[in-house]
Write a protein that holds these residues in place. Structure first.
Motif, PDB file in Angstrom:
ATOM      1  N   UNK A   1       0.834  -1.201   0.000  1.00 48.90           N
ATOM      2  CA  UNK A   1       0.000   0.000   0.000  1.00 48.90           C
ATOM      3  C   UNK A   1       0.869   1.252   0.000  1.00 48.90           C
ATOM      4  N   UNK A   2       1.981   1.204   0.721  1.00 48.12           N
ATOM      5  CA  UNK A   2       2.878   2.359   0.747  1.00 48.12           C
ATOM      6  C   UNK A   2       3.615   2.522  -0.582  1.00 48.12           C
ATOM      7  N   UNK A   3       4.114   1.424  -1.111  1.00 51.22           N
ATOM      8  CA  UNK A   3       4.962   1.529  -2.307  1.00 51.22           C
ATOM      9  C   UNK A   3       4.165   1.719  -3.593  1.00 51.22           C
ATOM     10  N   UNK A   4       2.970   1.182  -3.662  1.00 43.51           N
ATOM     11  CA  UNK A   4       2.193   1.321  -4.895  1.00 43.51           C
ATOM     12  C   UNK A   4       1.036   2.310  -4.744  1.00 43.51           C
ATOM     13  N   UNK A   5       0.130   2.043  -3.815  1.00 38.86           N
ATOM     14  CA  UNK A   5      -1.048   2.910  -3.687  1.00 38.86           C
ATOM     15  C   UNK A   5      -0.660   4.357  -3.374  1.00 38.86           C
ATOM     16  N   UNK A   6       0.289   4.525  -2.456  1.00 34.87           N
ATOM     17  CA  UNK A   6       0.634   5.880  -2.032  1.00 34.87           C
ATOM     18  C   UNK A   6       1.605   6.581  -2.979  1.00 34.87           C
ATOM     19  N   UNK A   7       2.346   5.835  -3.792  1.00 37.24           N
ATOM     20  CA  UNK A   7       3.335   6.467  -4.663  1.00 37.24           C
ATOM     21  C   UNK A   7       2.987   6.423  -6.138  1.00 37.24           C
ATOM     22  N   UNK A   8       1.911   5.741  -6.505  1.00 35.24           N
ATOM     23  CA  UNK A   8       1.487   5.742  -7.903  1.00 35.24           C
ATOM     24  C   UNK A   8      -0.024   5.962  -8.014  1.00 35.24           C
ATOM     25  N   UNK A   9      -0.805   5.101  -7.369  1.00 37.40           N
ATOM     26  CA  UNK A   9      -2.265   5.160  -7.490  1.00 37.40           C
ATOM     27  C   UNK A   9      -2.822   6.512  -7.015  1.00 37.40           C
ATOM     28  N   UNK A  10      -2.530   6.889  -5.779  1.00 43.05           N
ATOM     29  CA  UNK A  10      -3.073   8.155  -5.258  1.00 43.05           C
ATOM     30  C   UNK A  10      -2.541   9.378  -6.009  1.00 43.05           C
ATOM     31  N   UNK A  11      -1.243   9.431  -6.337  1.00 35.85           N
ATOM     32  CA  UNK A  11      -0.779  10.580  -7.141  1.00 35.85           C
ATOM     33  C   UNK A  11      -1.485  10.693  -8.496  1.00 35.85           C
ATOM     34  N   UNK A  12      -1.807   9.563  -9.121  1.00 39.25           N
ATOM     35  CA  UNK A  12      -2.571   9.617 -10.377  1.00 39.25           C
ATOM     36  C   UNK A  12      -3.923  10.272 -10.129  1.00 39.25           C
ATOM     37  N   UNK A  13      -4.578   9.845  -9.055  1.00 43.69           N
ATOM     38  CA  UNK A  13      -5.887  10.428  -8.720  1.00 43.69           C
ATOM     39  C   UNK A  13      -5.753  11.925  -8.444  1.00 43.69           C
ATOM     40  N   UNK A  14      -4.683  12.310  -7.755  1.00 45.75           N
ATOM     41  CA  UNK A  14      -4.478  13.726  -7.452  1.00 45.75           C
ATOM     42  C   UNK A  14      -4.270  14.543  -8.726  1.00 45.75           C
ATOM     43  N   UNK A  15      -3.520  14.000  -9.674  1.00 43.92           N
ATOM     44  CA  UNK A  15      -3.280  14.683 -10.950  1.00 43.92           C
ATOM     45  C   UNK A  15      -4.601  14.845 -11.711  1.00 43.92           C
ATOM     46  N   UNK A  16      -5.374  13.781 -11.761  1.00 45.27           N
ATOM     47  CA  UNK A  16      -6.667  13.839 -12.470  1.00 45.27           C
ATOM     48  C   UNK A  16      -7.604  14.821 -11.774  1.00 45.27           C
ATOM     49  N   UNK A  17      -7.614  14.803 -10.446  1.00 44.89           N
ATOM     50  CA  UNK A  17      -8.487  15.701  -9.690  1.00 44.89           C
ATOM     51  C   UNK A  17      -8.102  17.166  -9.928  1.00 44.89           C
TER      52      UNK A  17
ATOM     53  N   UNK B   1     -14.436   7.489  -3.643  1.00 40.32           N
ATOM     54  CA  UNK B   1     -13.948   7.695  -5.003  1.00 40.32           C
ATOM     55  C   UNK B   1     -14.866   7.053  -6.036  1.00 40.32           C
ATOM     56  N   UNK B   2     -15.275   5.826  -5.773  1.00 44.37           N
ATOM     57  CA  UNK B   2     -16.083   5.091  -6.757  1.00 44.37           C
ATOM     58  C   UNK B   2     -17.496   5.635  -6.906  1.00 44.37           C
ATOM     59  N   UNK B   3     -18.049   6.202  -5.844  1.00 44.32           N
ATOM     60  CA  UNK B   3     -19.431   6.687  -5.927  1.00 44.32           C
ATOM     61  C   UNK B   3     -19.536   8.178  -6.219  1.00 44.32           C
ATOM     62  N   UNK B   4     -18.495   8.959  -5.848  1.00 41.47           N
ATOM     63  CA  UNK B   4     -18.588  10.400  -6.039  1.00 41.47           C
ATOM     64  C   UNK B   4     -17.559  10.966  -7.019  1.00 41.47           C
ATOM     65  N   UNK B   5     -16.308  10.582  -6.847  1.00 39.04           N
ATOM     66  CA  UNK B   5     -15.230  11.210  -7.620  1.00 39.04           C
ATOM     67  C   UNK B   5     -15.153  10.671  -9.047  1.00 39.04           C
ATOM     68  N   UNK B   6     -15.014   9.371  -9.194  1.00 41.65           N
ATOM     69  CA  UNK B   6     -14.854   8.787 -10.535  1.00 41.65           C
ATOM     70  C   UNK B   6     -16.025   9.122 -11.464  1.00 41.65           C
ATOM     71  N   UNK B   7     -17.281   9.052 -10.983  1.00 38.95           N
ATOM     72  CA  UNK B   7     -18.389   9.411 -11.885  1.00 38.95           C
ATOM     73  C   UNK B   7     -18.313  10.868 -12.376  1.00 38.95           C
ATOM     74  N   UNK B   8     -17.861  11.788 -11.516  1.00 40.24           N
ATOM     75  CA  UNK B   8     -17.693  13.187 -11.949  1.00 40.24           C
ATOM     76  C   UNK B   8     -16.661  13.287 -13.054  1.00 40.24           C
ATOM     77  N   UNK B   9     -15.552  12.583 -12.862  1.00 40.97           N
ATOM     78  CA  UNK B   9     -14.506  12.616 -13.884  1.00 40.97           C
ATOM     79  C   UNK B   9     -15.018  12.056 -15.206  1.00 40.97           C
ATOM     80  N   UNK B  10     -15.710  10.948 -15.141  1.00 42.69           N
ATOM     81  CA  UNK B  10     -16.217  10.303 -16.357  1.00 42.69           C
ATOM     82  C   UNK B  10     -17.177  11.235 -17.102  1.00 42.69           C
TER      83      UNK B  10
END
Length: 183
Positions: free
Chosen positions: A48-64, A130-139
């Protein structure tokens, strides 16, 4: 492109949910006084630290951030970034406890049980948000050309999932074996 980026994030969420399910089982067993494999729990938190926090969440932050600029909104209440930071803090705290245990330092079992339960709950609530509020807005708002720009912005943060990809990464080999046997 749009479906690729959102599909990737949703795909990550499915993988994270598998790991959270394992943590729930370990937390329950620990609460009942049973022995658990602390190395496995540490591997999950390390993932979770090496992948979610250093790739997954930053991607979400960039998109947001892109989404906010596109919709001309200000970040008055950046719930996403706040949750991401809370999760970083929670995983760091949990990792510190696990490292103490693995170094044969005695810590409160009850506190560890509470910390594990809290960690899983925070992760699940975050993904649900994210799945119910954030991602649908982005889509809804972000178009095909936008997704191409986002892809370029995300290039530095895009890494292969070290656990759920077909690469030969041996970092999480024990965890990968456990998941394969558990399914």
């Amino acid at each position: 492109m749009e479906t690729t980026m959102l599909a990737r994030l949703n795909h990550d969420h499915k993988h994270i949910a598998i790991l959270l399910k394992i943590l729930k089982v370990k937390q329950s067993r620990l609460a009942q006084g049973e022995a658990v494999n602390f190395n496995l729990i540490r591997d999950i938190v390390e993932y979770m630290q090496s992948y979610a926090e250093h790739s997954h969440h930053p991607l979400e932050d960039i998109i947001y951030s892109y989404y906010l600029k596109k919709t001309a909104q200000s970040e008055t209440d950046d719930k996403l970034a706040t949750q991401h930071q809370t999760l970083v803090d929670a995983s760091a705290s949990l990792m510190a406890s696990l490292n103490l245990i693995l170094s044969d330092v005695v810590i409160s079992k009850d506190q560890l049980v509470l910390d594990l339960k809290s960690y899983v709950t925070q992760q699940e609530e975050h993904m649900r948000y994210e799945e119910t509020e954030v991602f649908p807005l982005w889509a809804e708002v972000i178009g095909q050309t936008d997704w191409q720009e986002i892809q370029a912005l995300c290039t530095l943060k895009l890494i292969d999932d070290p656990l759920f990809s077909d690469n030969d990464n041996v970092v999480f080999e024990e965890l990968r074996d456990y998941i394969t046997k558990d399914e």
